[in-house]
Design a protein around this motif. Structure first.
Motif, PDB file in Angstrom:
ATOM      1  N   GLY A  28      71.225 -31.231 -83.249  1.00  0.00           N
ATOM      2  CA  GLY A  28      71.408 -30.971 -84.669  1.00  0.00           C
ATOM      3  C   GLY A  28      70.177 -31.071 -85.539  1.00  0.00           C
ATOM      4  N   LYS A  29      68.996 -30.797 -84.989  1.00  0.00           N
ATOM      5  CA  LYS A  29      67.818 -30.751 -85.864  1.00  0.00           C
ATOM      6  C   LYS A  29      68.051 -29.678 -86.915  1.00  0.00           C
ATOM      7  CE  LYS A  29      63.999 -32.037 -82.769  1.00  0.00           C
ATOM      8  NZ  LYS A  29      64.386 -31.360 -81.507  1.00  0.00           N
ATOM      9  N   THR A  30      67.578 -29.926 -88.117  1.00  0.00           N
ATOM     10  CA  THR A  30      67.893 -28.989 -89.206  1.00  0.00           C
ATOM     11  C   THR A  30      67.315 -27.600 -88.961  1.00  0.00           C
ATOM     12  OG1 THR A  30      65.994 -29.878 -90.386  1.00  0.00           O
ATOM     13  CG2 THR A  30      68.167 -30.690 -91.037  1.00  0.00           C
ATOM     14  N   VAL A  70      82.540 -26.380 -90.775  1.00  0.00           N
ATOM     15  CA  VAL A  70      83.324 -27.623 -90.777  1.00  0.00           C
ATOM     16  C   VAL A  70      82.458 -28.774 -91.279  1.00  0.00           C
ATOM     17  CG1 VAL A  70      84.790 -26.893 -88.842  1.00  0.00           C
ATOM     18  CG2 VAL A  70      82.719 -28.189 -88.394  1.00  0.00           C
ATOM     19  N   TRP A  71      83.124 -29.862 -91.627  1.00  0.00           N
ATOM     20  CA  TRP A  71      82.380 -31.063 -91.974  1.00  0.00           C
ATOM     21  C   TRP A  71      81.922 -31.766 -90.701  1.00  0.00           C
ATOM     22  CZ3 TRP A  71      86.797 -30.493 -95.449  1.00  0.00           C
ATOM     23  CH2 TRP A  71      86.411 -30.246 -96.770  1.00  0.00           C
ATOM     24  N   VAL A  72      80.754 -32.327 -90.761  1.00  0.00           N
ATOM     25  CA  VAL A  72      80.245 -33.085 -89.626  1.00  0.00           C
ATOM     26  C   VAL A  72      79.822 -34.463 -90.122  1.00  0.00           C
ATOM     27  CG1 VAL A  72      78.468 -33.251 -87.840  1.00  0.00           C
ATOM     28  CG2 VAL A  72      79.467 -31.034 -88.394  1.00  0.00           C
ATOM     29  N   PHE A  88      78.800 -38.740 -93.820  1.00  0.00           N
ATOM     30  CA  PHE A  88      78.664 -37.313 -93.563  1.00  0.00           C
ATOM     31  C   PHE A  88      77.213 -36.921 -93.315  1.00  0.00           C
ATOM     32  CE2 PHE A  88      82.867 -37.416 -95.335  1.00  0.00           C
ATOM     33  CZ  PHE A  88      83.510 -36.425 -94.612  1.00  0.00           C
ATOM     34  N   VAL A  89      77.052 -35.895 -92.528  1.00  0.00           N
ATOM     35  CA  VAL A  89      75.723 -35.339 -92.288  1.00  0.00           C
ATOM     36  C   VAL A  89      75.408 -34.387 -93.426  1.00  0.00           C
ATOM     37  CG1 VAL A  89      74.339 -33.916 -90.738  1.00  0.00           C
ATOM     38  CG2 VAL A  89      76.021 -35.514 -89.798  1.00  0.00           C
ATOM     39  N   ALA A  90      74.277 -34.616 -94.078  1.00  0.00           N
ATOM     40  CA  ALA A  90      73.900 -33.758 -95.201  1.00  0.00           C
ATOM     41  C   ALA A  90      73.320 -32.443 -94.696  1.00  0.00           C
ATOM     42  CB  ALA A  90      72.890 -34.468 -96.095  1.00  0.00           C
ATOM     43  N   ALA A  91      73.282 -31.474 -95.584  1.00  0.00           N
ATOM     44  CA  ALA A  91      72.864 -30.127 -95.196  1.00  0.00           C
ATOM     45  C   ALA A  91      71.422 -30.088 -94.697  1.00  0.00           C
ATOM     46  CB  ALA A  91      73.028 -29.176 -96.389  1.00  0.00           C
ATOM     47  N   ASP A  92      70.607 -30.959 -95.228  1.00  0.00           N
ATOM     48  CA  ASP A  92      69.169 -30.892 -94.920  1.00  0.00           C
ATOM     49  C   ASP A  92      68.740 -32.044 -94.021  1.00  0.00           C
ATOM     50  OD1 ASP A  92      69.634 -32.948 -96.606  1.00  0.00           O
ATOM     51  OD2 ASP A  92      67.963 -32.504 -97.958  1.00  0.00           O
ATOM     52  N   GLU A  93      69.634 -32.497 -93.166  1.00  0.00           N
ATOM     53  CA  GLU A  93      69.401 -33.729 -92.437  1.00  0.00           C
ATOM     54  C   GLU A  93      69.797 -33.541 -90.975  1.00  0.00           C
ATOM     55  OE1 GLU A  93      70.768 -38.094 -93.811  1.00  0.00           O
ATOM     56  OE2 GLU A  93      72.393 -36.709 -93.355  1.00  0.00           O
ATOM     57  N   GLY A  94      68.919 -33.956 -90.074  1.00  0.00           N
ATOM     58  CA  GLY A  94      69.250 -33.890 -88.658  1.00  0.00           C
ATOM     59  C   GLY A  94      70.269 -34.949 -88.294  1.00  0.00           C
ATOM     60  N   LEU A  95      70.839 -34.841 -87.104  1.00  0.00           N
ATOM     61  CA  LEU A  95      71.888 -35.785 -86.707  1.00  0.00           C
ATOM     62  C   LEU A  95      71.330 -37.191 -86.515  1.00  0.00           C
ATOM     63  CD1 LEU A  95      73.777 -33.564 -84.100  1.00  0.00           C
ATOM     64  CD2 LEU A  95      74.457 -34.078 -86.454  1.00  0.00           C
ATOM     65  N   ARG A 131      71.655 -23.319 -90.772  1.00  0.00           N
ATOM     66  CA  ARG A 131      71.920 -24.631 -90.199  1.00  0.00           C
ATOM     67  C   ARG A 131      73.128 -24.523 -89.277  1.00  0.00           C
ATOM     68  NH1 ARG A 131      72.028 -30.431 -91.225  1.00  0.00           N
ATOM     69  NH2 ARG A 131      72.119 -31.154 -89.072  1.00  0.00           N
ATOM     70  N   ILE A 180      84.236 -32.970 -87.517  1.00  0.00           N
ATOM     71  CA  ILE A 180      83.676 -33.277 -86.205  1.00  0.00           C
ATOM     72  C   ILE A 180      82.730 -34.451 -86.399  1.00  0.00           C
ATOM     73  CG2 ILE A 180      82.041 -32.444 -84.473  1.00  0.00           C
ATOM     74  CD1 ILE A 180      83.332 -29.650 -84.911  1.00  0.00           C
ATOM     75  N   GLU A 210      68.729 -38.444 -87.796  1.00  0.00           N
ATOM     76  CA  GLU A 210      68.392 -38.896 -89.151  1.00  0.00           C
ATOM     77  C   GLU A 210      69.606 -39.437 -89.888  1.00  0.00           C
ATOM     78  OE1 GLU A 210      66.111 -36.319 -92.237  1.00  0.00           O
ATOM     79  OE2 GLU A 210      66.219 -35.187 -90.350  1.00  0.00           O
ATOM     80  N   ILE A 224      79.827 -37.139 -84.780  1.00  0.00           N
ATOM     81  CA  ILE A 224      78.881 -37.452 -83.716  1.00  0.00           C
ATOM     82  C   ILE A 224      78.717 -38.968 -83.727  1.00  0.00           C
ATOM     83  CG2 ILE A 224      76.655 -36.836 -82.724  1.00  0.00           C
ATOM     84  CD1 ILE A 224      78.338 -34.395 -83.584  1.00  0.00           C
ATOM     85  N   VAL A 265      79.294 -24.982 -86.518  1.00  0.00           N
ATOM     86  CA  VAL A 265      79.179 -25.717 -85.258  1.00  0.00           C
ATOM     87  C   VAL A 265      79.427 -24.752 -84.109  1.00  0.00           C
ATOM     88  CG1 VAL A 265      80.139 -27.568 -83.834  1.00  0.00           C
ATOM     89  CG2 VAL A 265      79.911 -27.894 -86.306  1.00  0.00           C
ATOM     90  N   HIS A 303      80.744 -33.116 -99.867  1.00  0.00           N
ATOM     91  CA  HIS A 303      79.760 -32.993 -98.792  1.00  0.00           C
ATOM     92  C   HIS A 303      79.680 -31.559 -98.288  1.00  0.00           C
ATOM     93  CE1 HIS A 303      79.255 -37.306 -98.642  1.00  0.00           C
ATOM     94  NE2 HIS A 303      80.568 -37.415 -98.753  1.00  0.00           N
ATOM     95  N   ALA A 304      78.561 -31.269 -97.611  1.00  0.00           N
ATOM     96  CA  ALA A 304      78.330 -29.909 -97.144  1.00  0.00           C
ATOM     97  C   ALA A 304      79.014 -29.660 -95.815  1.00  0.00           C
ATOM     98  CB  ALA A 304      76.833 -29.681 -96.990  1.00  0.00           C
ATOM     99  N   LYS A 305      79.466 -28.449 -95.608  1.00  0.00           N
ATOM    100  CA  LYS A 305      79.984 -28.032 -94.311  1.00  0.00           C
ATOM    101  C   LYS A 305      78.901 -27.272 -93.572  1.00  0.00           C
ATOM    102  CE  LYS A 305      84.906 -27.297 -94.834  1.00  0.00           C
ATOM    103  NZ  LYS A 305      85.932 -26.219 -94.893  1.00  0.00           N
ATOM    104  N   VAL A 306      78.986 -27.310 -92.259  1.00  0.00           N
ATOM    105  CA  VAL A 306      78.001 -26.561 -91.469  1.00  0.00           C
ATOM    106  C   VAL A 306      78.717 -25.788 -90.357  1.00  0.00           C
ATOM    107  CG1 VAL A 306      76.133 -28.197 -91.894  1.00  0.00           C
ATOM    108  CG2 VAL A 306      77.577 -28.492 -89.898  1.00  0.00           C
TER     109      VAL A 306
END
Lengths: 224, 224
Positions: A81-83, B10-12, B48-55, A90, B92, B57, B94, A12, A7-10
Motif C-alpha cells: 500500500g505505498k501511496t 472501499v474504506w481501508v 483509517f488509512v488516509a488518502a496520502d498515506e502508506g499502510l 491510489r 477492509i 505509515e 490491515i 483495492v 475518511h477517504a475511500k480507495v
DNA sequence: TCAAAAGTGTTAGATTTACACCCATGA
DNA sequence: TCATGGGTGTAAATCTAACACTTTTGA
C-alpha cells in the motif's frame, strides 16, 4: 455513517502469484499488462475487489478467470500500500499466491490470456511492486512447503519420488541427498506407493506415488 | 481513469496488536470501542488509512497516537476483508503488530485512551474479527522471535537472563530448561553481559545483559 | 538461619549428514 | 552392451534434552 464518511475511500485490488513446477524449475505466471498505466510491462495477473466480495473470494475469482481452475491452494501474501505504488491512482493491493499443476492449465486458455510461465529465478522487471510481491510469496510458500504437505499441489496426482525431490530442490534452491530424502518420505505413511510405474522418465521406470489426504489427517507428521 | 472508475472504492483501516510483556505474561493492549457500531465492545486500537498515506505509515501513526512511541518494531499481519466483517460499512482492515516495552508506555497516556494490558491467553471476545487478528499476529510474532533477535523489544534495554527466559516461555507457551537456555545465550556474542546487577528480582542479584545490535549485524547467528 | 532466585557441566539419546554401489531397461 | 535414471543402508558427527547441586544475601 458520519464517522466513516469523513475518511477517504480507495481502490483495492488483488494480485496473484501463480506458482507452477515444470522442467525442474519453479515458475510463475506473468503477462504483458493490457491497460494503462504501465501497458506492455510484465506484470502479475490481478483485478479489483468488488464491493460485495471478500478478499479471498476476489483472489479465487481472479485466478479462475485466468486459469479456469477452482479449489486451488491459495494463501494471502500481504497488503501492499505505498501511496505511489500505482502510477495512476491510489490503489492498495492484496497479494495472494496459488499452487497449480501446470498440466491442469489449458494451453489454449493460457495463450488467450497472453500469460506465460517464467522461471522464478530469472524474472524480468515487473510492473510496480510486483517483484516484491513475488519475493515475499516465495518466502511464505517455501516456509509452508517445509511444514505442510502442500507441495503435491504443484505435481500431478501421481508422481515419482524423483519428481518430488526435484520440486523441493527447486523451491529450496539447493540439492538434496537422494537416500536421505527417500528415507524421510518412507516415514510418512500418507505418501503412498502405488502399483503403477512411470516409464517416461527412465528406461527402468519409477514407481508412482500419491498423497493420501485422509491418512495425513489421521497422523499429520510432516517435515521436509 | 475510466479503467479504475468502473470499480468500487472501499474504506481501508489499520488495526494494531500491541504486544507487551509484564508479570511473566504476554499481553495485548485493548480498550472499549468509543464509536458505533460496536460501541463499548472490547477492541483493538485502529484507524483509517488516509488518502496520502502508506499502510506502514498509517500503522505507525496509529500506534504513536495511542502510545506516544516511535520507531517501534512493527510488522504487517495481513489484510482482513470479509464483506460483513464490519457491521456498519464495508471496511477492509490491515492488521499490524508492534512490540513495546510496557515501561515505556506512559501510564497517564494509557488511561487517557482507556486501554489496558490484557493477558493474551485470557482475552475476552473482541469486536468484529479482532480475535482472529490477534491469533494470527501471535503466530507470526512467535515465529519471528524464534529466528530473529527481536524479543528484546519487549524488555528494558538492560535485562536479566531470567527475564529473557520468562519472555520466551510466555511467547512459546512452554517452560524452558534454565541451563540449556543459558548455554544457548552464551553462544550468542551479541547478548552482552554488563557489570551491572539487578537486585530487584532476588536477594543475591542477577547480572544485567544488553543486546548489541552492531555485534549482531556482524555475526547474525540467532536461534532460540 | 533459611527461603528464594542465580548460576553452573555432563551425559545419553535422537537427529542429521555424508557417502557408493547394484538394478532394470530401451536404444 | 552400455548409458541412464531407479533404488537401497550404514556409520560418524552433531544437536538436543534431561538432570542437581552450590552460591549469595535480605529478611
Amino acid at each position: 455513517m458520519t464517522y466513516y464518511s469523513q475518511h477517504a475511500k480507495v481502490w483495492v485490488s488483488v494480485d496473484c502469484i501463480i506458482f507452477g513446477f515444470d522442467d525442474g524449475k519453479l515458475k510463475v505466471l506473468i503477462g504483458r499488462r493490457q491497460m494503462d498505466p504501465g501497458r506492455g510491462e510484465w506484470s502479475l495477473y490481478g483485478g479489483f475487489v468488488a464491493a460485495d466480495e471478500g478478499l479471498d473470494e476476489a483472489a479465487s475469482r481472479t485466478v479462475k478467470e485466468l486459469t479456469g481452475l477452482d479449489n486451488l491452494y491459495m494463501r494471502q501474501v500481504g497488503a501492499f500500500g505505498k501511496t505511489d505504488r500505482d502510477p495512476g491512482e491510489r490503489v492498495i493491493s492484496i497479494a495472494y499466491y496459488a499452487l497449480i499443476n501446470v498440466k491442469d492449465y489449458n494451453e489454449r486458455l493460457r495463450l488467450e490470456h497472453g500469460v506465460e510461465w517464467m522461471d522464478v529465478n530469472h524474472l524480468p522487471m515487473l510492473y510496480s511492486d510486483h517483484n516484491e510481491m513475488v519475493c515475499k510469496a516465495r518466502k511464505l510458500m517455501r516456509q509452508k512447503l517445509r511444514t505442510e504437505p502442500v507441495g503435491f499441489r504443484l505435481l500431478p496426482n501421481l508422481f515419482t519420488l524423483t519428481q518430488l525431490q526435484r520440486l523441493y530442490e527447486a523451491v529450496n534452491g539447493e540439492d538434496l541427498d537422494k537416500r536421505n530424502f527417500r528415507k524421510r518420505i518412507k516415514e510418512m505413511d500418507f505418501i503412498e506407493k502405488t502399483e503403477l510405474i512411470d516409464k517416461s522418465g527412465s528406461k527402468r521406470g519409477a514407481s508412482l506415488y500419491r498423497f493420501n489426504k485422509k491418512a495425513y489427517n489421521e497422523d499429520p507428521n510432516f517435515k521436509l
